[in-house]
Write a protein that holds these residues in place. Sequence first.
Motif: not given
Length: 205
Positions: A61, A72-74
Amino acid sequence: MLDLFPEAEKPVEIIPAKKLPARAAALYVAPADHFQTRPVDELRLGFDGISGDFHAGPTRRSGGREPWYPRGTEMRNERQLSIVAADELAIVAERMGLAQIKPEWIGANLVIEGVPQLSMLPAGTLLFFRDGVTLKVDAQNGPCRIAGRSIAENAGMADIEAGALLFPKMAKRLRGVVAWVEKPGTIRVGEEISARVPEQWIYQA
């Protein structure tokens, strides 16, 4: 230097690639629920990183190091291993007024001996281990307050918050590098390493 550019343009200096002998001085793994590590005799590595480690996985993340993404973006996990040098940690400890900074306090997985200025290894450096593992350096590891807090707590600093803030200032360009597994296998303490530093240049548009 090979002339690859027209005379009208500013020439780019190419620094040749080189090989450096090194050694895996110490190995560490983190439990799945905490970034601090503990010493082990060997690390079993897959394409996802260290088996069972806090930072294992093909993706991670995003955080403060990637302000171009919402937190929090994958994203691809290029931070599977944290690599440090004992001499650089000693410098940071002295700057912070501490007797020592243990690698496990800041979540290190590997301590390498024999590479001068380890934290300055360029992206793309390959670490070939004698028994077959290959790691690829992604980038310098920027020091953060989370690691600083861990140091302050473990070292017994009187002001934990001040210690957490001091570490990012004192450890800039001395906190080691992060890497990912290019060829899996098992790394053992004391294993010989061949560090292959790629050609380097300064890009100026």
